[in-house]
Write an enzyme that holds these catalytic residues in place. Structure first.
Site, PDB file in Angstrom:
ATOM      1  N   ASP A   1       3.250   0.717  12.168  1.00 48.22           N
ATOM      2  CA  ASP A   1       2.045   0.177  11.522  1.00 48.22           C
ATOM      3  C   ASP A   1       1.741  -1.255  11.950  1.00 48.22           C
ATOM      4  OD1 ASP A   1       1.658   2.548  10.282  1.00 48.22           O
ATOM      5  OD2 ASP A   1       2.248   1.904   8.277  1.00 48.22           O
TER       6      ASP A   1
ATOM      7  N   ARG B   1      -9.212  -0.040   3.306  1.00 47.73           N
ATOM      8  CA  ARG B   1      -8.297   0.946   2.711  1.00 47.73           C
ATOM      9  C   ARG B   1      -6.913   0.360   2.496  1.00 47.73           C
ATOM     10  NH1 ARG B   1      -7.351   5.737   6.230  1.00 47.73           N
ATOM     11  NH2 ARG B   1      -5.485   5.529   4.977  1.00 47.73           N
TER      12      ARG B   1
ATOM     13  N   CYS C   1      -5.678   8.347   8.704  1.00 49.33           N
ATOM     14  CA  CYS C   1      -6.179   7.943  10.022  1.00 49.33           C
ATOM     15  C   CYS C   1      -5.842   8.996  11.075  1.00 49.33           C
ATOM     16  CB  CYS C   1      -5.550   6.616  10.421  1.00 49.33           C
ATOM     17  SG  CYS C   1      -6.096   5.244   9.410  1.00 49.33           S
TER      18      CYS C   1
ATOM     19  N   ARG D   1      -0.568  15.135  12.477  1.00 51.62           N
ATOM     20  CA  ARG D   1       0.278  14.650  11.384  1.00 51.62           C
ATOM     21  C   ARG D   1       0.609  15.831  10.463  1.00 51.62           C
ATOM     22  NH1 ARG D   1      -2.302   9.078   9.163  1.00 51.62           N
ATOM     23  NH2 ARG D   1      -0.169   8.630   8.527  1.00 51.62           N
TER      24      ARG D   1
ATOM     25  N   LYS E   1       0.831  -1.212   0.000  1.00 52.57           N
ATOM     26  CA  LYS E   1       0.000   0.000   0.000  1.00 52.57           C
ATOM     27  C   LYS E   1       0.866   1.262   0.000  1.00 52.57           C
ATOM     28  CE  LYS E   1      -2.630   2.636   3.418  1.00 52.57           C
ATOM     29  NZ  LYS E   1      -1.497   3.401   3.934  1.00 52.57           N
TER      30      LYS E   1
HETATM   31  C1  UD1 Z   1       3.958   6.914   6.375  1.00 53.15           C
HETATM   32  C2  UD1 Z   1       3.010   5.787   6.119  1.00 53.15           C
HETATM   33  C3  UD1 Z   1       2.368   5.323   7.422  1.00 53.15           C
HETATM   34  C4  UD1 Z   1       3.427   5.015   8.481  1.00 53.15           C
HETATM   35  C5  UD1 Z   1       4.434   6.149   8.605  1.00 53.15           C
HETATM   36  C6  UD1 Z   1       5.592   5.823   9.521  1.00 53.15           C
HETATM   37  C7  UD1 Z   1       2.224   6.267   3.886  1.00 53.15           C
HETATM   38  C8  UD1 Z   1       1.127   6.735   3.016  1.00 53.15           C
HETATM   39  N1  UD1 Z   1       1.989   6.252   5.208  1.00 53.15           N
HETATM   40  O1  UD1 Z   1       3.166   7.970   6.892  1.00 53.15           O
HETATM   41  O2  UD1 Z   1       1.590   4.167   7.145  1.00 53.15           O
HETATM   42  O3  UD1 Z   1       2.787   4.860   9.724  1.00 53.15           O
HETATM   43  O4  UD1 Z   1       4.966   6.493   7.310  1.00 53.15           O
HETATM   44  O5  UD1 Z   1       6.199   4.650   9.107  1.00 53.15           O
HETATM   45  O6  UD1 Z   1       3.285   5.880   3.423  1.00 53.15           O
HETATM   46  N2  UD1 Z   1       6.052  14.464  10.832  1.00 53.15           N
HETATM   47  C9  UD1 Z   1       6.191  15.799  11.101  1.00 53.15           C
HETATM   48  N3  UD1 Z   1       6.254  16.661  10.045  1.00 53.15           N
HETATM   49  C10 UD1 Z   1       6.172  16.236   8.744  1.00 53.15           C
HETATM   50  C11 UD1 Z   1       6.039  14.873   8.492  1.00 53.15           C
HETATM   51  C12 UD1 Z   1       5.970  13.989   9.559  1.00 53.15           C
HETATM   52  O7  UD1 Z   1       6.251  16.220  12.252  1.00 53.15           O
HETATM   53  O8  UD1 Z   1       6.226  17.080   7.837  1.00 53.15           O
HETATM   54  C13 UD1 Z   1       5.946  13.498  11.953  1.00 53.15           C
HETATM   55  C14 UD1 Z   1       4.548  12.890  12.016  1.00 53.15           C
HETATM   56  O9  UD1 Z   1       3.654  13.692  12.726  1.00 53.15           O
HETATM   57  C15 UD1 Z   1       4.791  11.567  12.686  1.00 53.15           C
HETATM   58  C16 UD1 Z   1       6.180  11.192  12.184  1.00 53.15           C
HETATM   59  O10 UD1 Z   1       6.790  12.400  11.721  1.00 53.15           O
HETATM   60  O11 UD1 Z   1       4.829  11.723  14.066  1.00 53.15           O
HETATM   61  C17 UD1 Z   1       6.176  10.143  11.094  1.00 53.15           C
HETATM   62  O12 UD1 Z   1       5.590  10.639   9.954  1.00 53.15           O
HETATM   63  P1  UD1 Z   1       5.956  10.159   8.496  1.00 53.15           P
HETATM   64  O13 UD1 Z   1       7.136   9.264   8.471  1.00 53.15           O
HETATM   65  O14 UD1 Z   1       5.962  11.373   7.629  1.00 53.15           O
HETATM   66  O15 UD1 Z   1       4.690   9.307   8.165  1.00 53.15           O
HETATM   67  P2  UD1 Z   1       3.709   9.457   6.968  1.00 53.15           P
HETATM   68  O16 UD1 Z   1       4.455   9.757   5.705  1.00 53.15           O
HETATM   69  O17 UD1 Z   1       2.567  10.310   7.344  1.00 53.15           O
END
Ligand code: UD1
Length: 417
Positions: free
Chosen positions: A304, A398, A116, A121, A22
């Site tokens: 996850d 999803r 979710c 986030r 996914k």
């Molecule tokens: C992706 C995955 C999700 C997984 C996560 C961590 C997808 C679509 N989703 O989510 O399933 O749980 O990686 O392995 O691939 N953060 C910030 N600022 C940002 C970006 C992130 O503070 O600009 C923080 C987030 O709030 C969170 C952490 O960093 O606490 C991890 O986020 P991130 O690695 O970006 O996860 P996603 O890309 O949202």
């Protein structure tokens, strides 16, 4: 609203084949629009996140042909218009259109993504990356216009190795002038899969899978064929199911290397596995030991899988703990698990849970609170005595390709009602 009904307690035998990832495909589809020729992506899972991305492509006038796990995308007639709020907020991964449209047209107009509700986030790191490439950001009430006269490579240090920010910056930088270096980049296998896809189209990306990624901008991206890697979170979910109910259950088409942390923790608890090149055979053992689990970025224990692991820990003897270091609010499933008899407490700061086992889980009517939380309830219902129902199953669909069919094939009594 459909629900999932499960009669628990049945042993599972046979083979479960893992689908495409996914978190890879949801980036590959937006990435495909960087190319003006037809690109083909295979091993595409049948999940509603892909349906939602398809709707965005259609909205932008791209041509998409999807059948039998294969998707062909041609973006030569794409129109760069606003991605409406209802389309943007359908899923988290809509944010990849930010990097892709910015990279293609130097402009994107869309809304804050969905996903979710597992804590705040933010996308500040994505935006910081776009700015360092020369973009200007106008943000008002969740609406973003990101535009640049010209994108120019730069050195970008991520304060946190965010998966989304790493991929989004790669997408924006792939056609920018000059060299971009992302430091403290995320190292998840999905990052490597996206970089390989872009390189197959003619991009110049080095270092994906390490903490430093170098992207040298190119002018043109051409057609290519690409396969989505197996979904390590789906594979991990079935491994945990196998540890609880497996009788020579084979999890096939997976990459065991991508799940080293999970395999290590299951082994520590006493789970016996036969690990092959692209499969694992797993058998239920009666007595598991309690363990401590802490989520970390890759190659650490994946957040996850944390919620599904919590269900496993209800079946381990003694006091287990789960510490969540990535998200602020990822224990919502525990309230529902308690309805099935789980004995668990969440620390005040919502970052650590203690699970006491072994518990004889019983059936209940529960509600999926999020995608992986829903999966944790589904696993509990497979184990529990009696017939349970799970509401809000849209979350589960999803991210898990044909989960009801796959589990039925190996002997589970599960149906959508
Ligand atoms: C992706 C995955 C999700 C997984 C996560 C961590 C997808 C679509 N989703 O989510 O399933 O749980 O990686 O392995 O691939 N953060 C910030 N600022 C940002 C970006 C992130 O503070 O600009 C923080 C987030 O709030 C969170 C952490 O960093 O606490 C991890 O986020 P991130 O690695 O970006 O996860 P996603 O890309 O949202």
């Amino acid at each position: 609203m459909p629900k999932i009904k499960i009669e628990g307690g049945h042993k599972l035998t046979g083979t479960v084949t893992v689908s495409g990832a996914k978190n890879s495909v949801v980036a590959l589809i937006p990435a495909a629009i960087l190319c003006d020729e037809t690109v083909t992506i295979s091993n595409v899972p049948n999940i509603t996140d892909v349906d939602d991305l398809e709707n965005i492509l259609v909205h932008l006038n791209a041509k998409i042909n999807r059948e039998d796990g294969k998707v062909e995308i041609n973006s030569s007639d794409i129109v760069n218009k606003e991605i409406t709020e209802s389309l943007s907020k359908k899923l988290r991964a809509s944010y990849y259109f930010m990097g892709a449209l910015l990279g293609k047209f130097n402009k994107v107009d869309m809304y804050f993504p969905g996903g979710c509700a597992i804590g705040a986030r933010p996308i500040n790191l994505h935006l910081k990356g776009f700015e360092l490439l020369g973009a200007k950001i106008t943000e008002e009430d969740n609406h973003f216009i990101i535009e640049a006269d010209k994108l120019k490579g730069n050195n970008i240090y991520l304060d946190f190795p965010s998966v989304g920010a790493t991929i989004n910056i790669m997408l924006a930088a792939v056609k920018a002038k000059g060299k971009t270096i992302i430091d403290n980049a995320a190292q998840e296998p999905e990052i490597v899969n996206i970089a390989t896809f872009l390189n197959n189209m003619g991009a110049k990306i080095k270092g994906a899978g390490t903490s430093t990624i170098t992207i040298t901008g190119v002018k043109y991206l051409h057609s290519c064929f690409h396969e989505v890697i197996p979904d390590r979170i789906e594979a991990g979910t079935y491994l945990i199911i196998g540890a609880l109910l497996g009788h020579n259950l084979k999890i096939d088409n997976m990459i065991p290397n991508h799940l080293e942390a999970l395999i290590a923790k299951l082994t520590e608890a006493g789970v016996g596995m036969e690990i092959g090149l692209d499969n694992v055979i797993i058998n239920e053992v009666k007595d598991y030991k309690s363990i401590e689990v802490k989520t970390l970025v890759y190659p650490g224990f994946p957040t996850d899988l944390q919620q599904v692991m919590t269900t496993f820990l209800t079946q381990c003897k003694g006091k287990s703990t789960v510490e969540e270091t990535i998200y602020e609010n990822r224990f919502q499933n525990i309230k529902e698990l308690k309805k099935m008899g789980a004995k668990a407490n969440i620390r005040k700061d919502n970052r650590k849970a203690t699970i006491k086992g072994k518990t004889e889980l019983h059936s209940a009517d529960v509600i999926a609170t999020d995608l992986r939380g829903g999966a944790s309830l589904l696993v509990a219902a497979l184990v529990a005595e009696g017939t349970s129902t799970i509401d809000n199953i849209a979350y589960i669909l999803r991210g898990y390709d044909r989960i009801v069919e796959k589990l039925t094939q190996v002997g589970a009594k599960i149906e959508i009602i």
